[in-house]
Structure formats: C-alpha cells, structure tokens
Design an enzyme around this catalytic site. Structure first.
Site, PDB file in Angstrom:
ATOM      1  N   GLY A  13       0.845  -1.199   0.000  1.00  0.00           N
ATOM      2  CA  GLY A  13       0.000   0.000   0.000  1.00  0.00           C
ATOM      3  C   GLY A  13       0.876   1.244   0.000  1.00  0.00           C
ATOM      4  N   ASP A  15       1.260   3.521   2.370  1.00  0.00           N
ATOM      5  CA  ASP A  15       2.028   3.659   3.615  1.00  0.00           C
ATOM      6  C   ASP A  15       3.019   2.518   3.793  1.00  0.00           C
ATOM      7  OD1 ASP A  15       0.287   5.719   3.913  1.00  0.00           O
ATOM      8  OD2 ASP A  15      -0.563   5.062   5.815  1.00  0.00           O
ATOM      9  N   SER A  88      -9.493   0.026   2.791  1.00  0.00           N
ATOM     10  CA  SER A  88      -9.273   1.385   3.298  1.00  0.00           C
ATOM     11  C   SER A  88     -10.054   2.463   2.560  1.00  0.00           C
ATOM     12  CB  SER A  88      -7.781   1.713   3.247  1.00  0.00           C
ATOM     13  OG  SER A  88      -7.363   1.808   1.904  1.00  0.00           O
ATOM     14  N   SER A 129      -7.578   5.726  12.379  1.00  0.00           N
ATOM     15  CA  SER A 129      -7.938   6.713  11.362  1.00  0.00           C
ATOM     16  C   SER A 129      -8.775   7.850  11.935  1.00  0.00           C
ATOM     17  CB  SER A 129      -8.751   5.999  10.280  1.00  0.00           C
ATOM     18  OG  SER A 129      -9.463   6.930   9.498  1.00  0.00           O
ATOM     19  N   GLU A 131     -11.220   8.872  10.543  1.00  0.00           N
ATOM     20  CA  GLU A 131     -12.615   8.492  10.272  1.00  0.00           C
ATOM     21  C   GLU A 131     -13.298   7.970  11.537  1.00  0.00           C
ATOM     22  OE1 GLU A 131     -14.627   8.672   7.249  1.00  0.00           O
ATOM     23  OE2 GLU A 131     -13.073  10.177   7.126  1.00  0.00           O
ATOM     24  N   TYR A 153     -16.406   1.566   7.493  1.00  0.00           N
ATOM     25  CA  TYR A 153     -14.940   1.690   7.606  1.00  0.00           C
ATOM     26  C   TYR A 153     -14.565   2.304   8.964  1.00  0.00           C
ATOM     27  CZ  TYR A 153     -10.250   3.470   7.097  1.00  0.00           C
ATOM     28  OH  TYR A 153      -8.930   3.750   7.320  1.00  0.00           O
ATOM     29  N   HIS A 183      -3.532  11.233   4.610  1.00  0.00           N
ATOM     30  CA  HIS A 183      -2.146  11.449   4.196  1.00  0.00           C
ATOM     31  C   HIS A 183      -2.001  10.902   2.783  1.00  0.00           C
ATOM     32  CE1 HIS A 183      -2.735   7.953   6.725  1.00  0.00           C
ATOM     33  NE2 HIS A 183      -1.779   7.327   6.067  1.00  0.00           N
TER      34      HIS A 183
HETATM   35  P1  GDR Z   1     -11.381   9.693   3.123  1.00  0.00           P
HETATM   36  O1  GDR Z   1     -10.655   9.860   1.692  1.00  0.00           O
HETATM   37  O2  GDR Z   1     -12.743   9.161   2.986  1.00  0.00           O
HETATM   38  O3  GDR Z   1     -11.219  10.996   3.844  1.00  0.00           O
HETATM   39  O4  GDR Z   1     -10.486   8.572   3.829  1.00  0.00           O
HETATM   40  P2  GDR Z   1     -11.238  10.179   0.241  1.00  0.00           P
HETATM   41  O5  GDR Z   1     -10.096  10.791  -0.496  1.00  0.00           O
HETATM   42  O6  GDR Z   1     -11.864   8.984  -0.383  1.00  0.00           O
HETATM   43  O7  GDR Z   1     -12.406  11.267   0.494  1.00  0.00           O
HETATM   44  C1  GDR Z   1     -12.123  12.558   1.007  1.00  0.00           C
HETATM   45  C2  GDR Z   1     -13.356  13.445   0.881  1.00  0.00           C
HETATM   46  O8  GDR Z   1     -13.543  13.794  -0.492  1.00  0.00           O
HETATM   47  C3  GDR Z   1     -14.915  13.709  -0.814  1.00  0.00           C
HETATM   48  N1  GDR Z   1     -15.071  13.506  -2.255  1.00  0.00           N
HETATM   49  C4  GDR Z   1     -14.649  12.426  -2.943  1.00  0.00           C
HETATM   50  N2  GDR Z   1     -13.994  11.321  -2.540  1.00  0.00           N
HETATM   51  C5  GDR Z   1     -13.661  10.393  -3.505  1.00  0.00           C
HETATM   52  N3  GDR Z   1     -12.967   9.308  -3.125  1.00  0.00           N
HETATM   53  N4  GDR Z   1     -14.010  10.563  -4.815  1.00  0.00           N
HETATM   54  C6  GDR Z   1     -14.676  11.652  -5.258  1.00  0.00           C
HETATM   55  O9  GDR Z   1     -14.976  11.792  -6.446  1.00  0.00           O
HETATM   56  C7  GDR Z   1     -15.008  12.640  -4.286  1.00  0.00           C
HETATM   57  N5  GDR Z   1     -15.645  13.857  -4.342  1.00  0.00           N
HETATM   58  C8  GDR Z   1     -15.672  14.354  -3.119  1.00  0.00           C
HETATM   59  C9  GDR Z   1     -15.412  12.536   0.028  1.00  0.00           C
HETATM   60  O10 GDR Z   1     -16.833  12.570   0.144  1.00  0.00           O
HETATM   61  C10 GDR Z   1     -14.664  12.811   1.332  1.00  0.00           C
HETATM   62  O11 GDR Z   1     -15.385  13.731   2.100  1.00  0.00           O
HETATM   63  C11 GDR Z   1      -9.082   8.493   3.696  1.00  0.00           C
HETATM   64  C12 GDR Z   1      -8.722   7.014   3.528  1.00  0.00           C
HETATM   65  O12 GDR Z   1      -7.346   6.922   3.213  1.00  0.00           O
HETATM   66  C13 GDR Z   1      -8.973   6.256   4.805  1.00  0.00           C
HETATM   67  O13 GDR Z   1      -8.483   4.921   4.655  1.00  0.00           O
HETATM   68  C14 GDR Z   1      -8.220   6.944   5.936  1.00  0.00           C
HETATM   69  O14 GDR Z   1      -8.423   6.274   7.151  1.00  0.00           O
HETATM   70  C15 GDR Z   1      -8.670   8.383   6.045  1.00  0.00           C
HETATM   71  O15 GDR Z   1      -8.444   9.037   4.811  1.00  0.00           O
HETATM   72  C16 GDR Z   1      -7.910   9.129   7.130  1.00  0.00           C
END
Ligand code: GDR
Length: 328
Positions: A13, A15, A88, A129, A131, A153, A183
């Site tokens: 992964g 990390d 994740s 996390s 989360e 999650y 991160h």
């Molecule tokens: P997150 O990461 O859920 O915070 O978890 P992610 O990048 O998926 O989402 C961050 C925020 O962006 C919004 N969002 C979108 N997200 C994705 N993936 N795709 C999109 O098109 C999009 N548009 C808006 C999401 O709704 C969310 O609010 C990550 C992961 O790495 C976890 O495993 C970890 O534990 C946490 O970070 C800390």
C-alpha cells in the site's frame, strides 16, 4: 549485532511501501505479508515495492486466517509489527459493509492474537484513522475526542483501535495506535479524491479527458504527506511505553480548495473542468476534520514537514510527468 526485524501487513500500500523504505534505510530486516495472488501478478499487485523487492522477505498469508498469520509470525519472530492492511476506501465501505467489517476487524484481531501467542515481545502498531471521529463534536480533534464514526470503515477502525488497546491493557502487549488523518502522495490509489484530482488534471492537460466528476466539494480534510506520517509509526513503536497518538497537520482544506489549487498549478481553472456528480456523494459524510498533533509533538518529537501547497504541487507534478508532460 543482529538486524532488527519488522513485519508489515499491507506492505504494497501507499504507507506500507514508504514504511518499508524507511525501515530499510535504518537497516531493518523487512518482512511483508502479501496474498498469494500478489506473487502471481507482481507488476500490478506489488507495483509500489517492485524497486525494493529484492531487499524484502515476502510471505504469503491471509488476514482472514489466524493460522496463516500465526505461522508467519512464528517463522519471522519480528521485533516490530506494523498492521496497515485493510479495506481502506471509505466509499466502498458503503457498498460492502460486511466485507469491510470482516476484513478490518477480524484481520486486526487475528494479527493481535498471532503476536500474543507466537511473539509476545513484538511491538505492535495499528493504523487507526481520523474516520473514527466522524461527526466530531469538537474541532480540532485530539486523543480525547469522542468517536462518532459515519461509515462501516470508521466503525471497523474503532473496533481495531479498541482491540489494540485491550491487548495492551489485558495482555501487556506493547501495542500502539496512530490516529492518522488523511495522508497523501503520488502513490495514493486513484480512487481517493486527491489522486483522482491530480491524475485528472494530468489527463486533461494531456488532452485525454475534458471533465472531472467529483462528489462533495465542501468536505474539509486535514491532508498531510504520507512519507512524513510513516515516521510517526516508527516513533510510536520505539517509544518506551505504548500509547495512542493523533498524527495530523493541524490545517484543514476543502476538496474544492484542493481541486482549485491542483488545476491552478497546471495553469487551468477548475471551474472549467470540474463537474459535480450527486452519485458520488456518500450516504453519511464526514464534514470536517482537523487534528491536533500536540501530544505527538511533545512526546514523540514529531511534526509534519510538508505544507498543503507543497503536497498538491508534488502530486500534480508527478502525475504530469507520468503523463509525459514536461514543464519548464
Ligand atoms: P477519506 O478519503 O474518505 O477521507 O479517507 P477520500 O479521499 O476517499 O475522500 C475525502 C473526501 O472527499 C470527498 N469527495 C470524494 N472522494 C472520492 N474518493 N471521490 C470523489 O470523487 C469525491 N468527491 C468528493 C469525500 O466525500 C470525502 O469527504 C481516507 C482514507 O485513506 C482512509 O483509509 C483513511 O483512514 C482516512 O483518509 C484518514
């Protein structure tokens, strides 16, 4: 003197791969647990560790199988174990709650049980996390902020955190959890929003794509740089007493700000390319996260080194380079 031995789950992964490089540079003997299918398809499934693969010892096992983990832990007899493997992607955990909970909770439980039985002196790290805070009742979030997870999650990470704490308190394991806020890096998978944006920017500059569809632009996250963060795992494991630490940057930015800056770095206006797609919204959103890393600063001597601006820049530049776009 014998080299110290580290065992990493999730070694391919983001990390895991940075941590393996970090530990190799410290002259550790680095072992990783991978699935059998990964060895059959190393180009894809071991892509992040291909450059260092000859320096690693890889073992095939499954997080779902306590006996396979027990066998590996007994064979390796590690000094340190970093449990990073998990389902994740928060978004996916809404589509398949059951497998997220099964993999993440049982995987952590099996790993802890294997260590306790086969190598009780081994120090253990659990990848918690932000989360877990979910709909946080205070800003910024600290080690004392109450958990209110908003996804399977997040719930699975709360359970893993509590299991880790219980093995520490009940069985005397040197077991610590990092409460890691988001991160990112050029090694982030494209399903996460930061890399989706930076790889989308590169595809648009390369003329392969016109539009980038995103969900909630108003979610705020505390975004750090993954290589800075993996060092904190090692600092926790090498501390005299095990404990739990928030690892974050202390800054929060919206998805919109990330997109605006990423497009700007490539000389584009995000408003011309980003389309909002309701289908990409999550059923339950985490609106705002910002971590307070004061305890880690005081007790581990850790602090983030990379600013938000530098993070966006290095990710955009990496994706532009990968798309064959040379910039002056
Ligand atoms: P997150 O990461 O859920 O915070 O978890 P992610 O990048 O998926 O989402 C961050 C925020 O962006 C919004 N969002 C979108 N997200 C994705 N993936 N795709 C999109 O098109 C999009 N548009 C808006 C999401 O709704 C969310 O609010 C990550 C992961 O790495 C976890 O495993 C970890 O534990 C946490 O970070 C800390």
């Amino acid at each position: 003197m014998n080299r110290r031995k580290a065992l990493i789950t999730g070694i391919n992964g983001q990390d895991g791969s940075y941590l393996a490089e970090f530990l190799l540079a410290k002259d550790y003997e680095v072992h990783g647990i991978v699935r059998r299918v990964a060895l059959e398809d190393p180009e894809h499934r071991l892509d992040r560790i291909l450059p260092i693969r000859s320096k690693l010892a890889l073992h095939t096992g499954s997080l779902e199988s306590l006996s396979s983990l027990y066998r590996i832990v007994r064979l390796v007899n590690p000094d340190e174990c970093y449990h990073l493997a998990a389902q994740s992607f928060v978004g996916h955990s809404f589509e398949d709650e059951f497998s997220t909970l099964n993999t993440n909770i049982n995987g952590t439980h099996n790993m802890l049980a294997a260590i306790r039985d086969a190598a009780p002196e081994c120090r253990f790290y659990f990848a918690g996390s932000s989360e877990m805070f979910g709909r946080a009742e205070e800003v910024p979030q600290t080690e004392r902020t109450r958990f209110h997870p908003r996804s399977a999650y997040g719930i699975s990470k709360v359970a893993g955190f509590e299991l880790t704490r219980n093995y520490r308190e009940g069985y005397g394991l040197h077991a610590s959890s990092g409460l890691f806020f988001n991160h990112e890096s050029p090694r982030r998978a494209r399903e996460f929003v930061t890399r989706k944006i930076t790889s989308g920017v590169a595809a648009i500059v390369a003329g392969k794509q016109k539009e980038l569809r995103l969900g909630n632009l108003e979610a705020y996250r505390d975004w750090g740089y993954a290589p800075d963060f993996v060092e904190a795992m090692w600092l926790m494991v090498n501390r005299k007493e095990p404990d739990d630490f928030v690892i974050a940057t202390g800054e929060t930015h919206s998805v919109r700000e990330f997109a605006e800056m990423a497009f700007k770095i490539a000389g584009l206006n995000y408003l011309d390319h980003v389309a909002m797609d309701r289908a990409l919204y999550r059923p339950a959103e985490v609106d705002q996260l910002r971590g307070d890393y004061e305890k880690a600063r005081r007790q581990l001597g850790w602090r983030p080194k990379t600013s938000f601006e530098s993070l966006v820049q290095l990710m955009v530049e990496s994706d532009l380079r990968a798309a064959g776009i040379e910039r002056t």
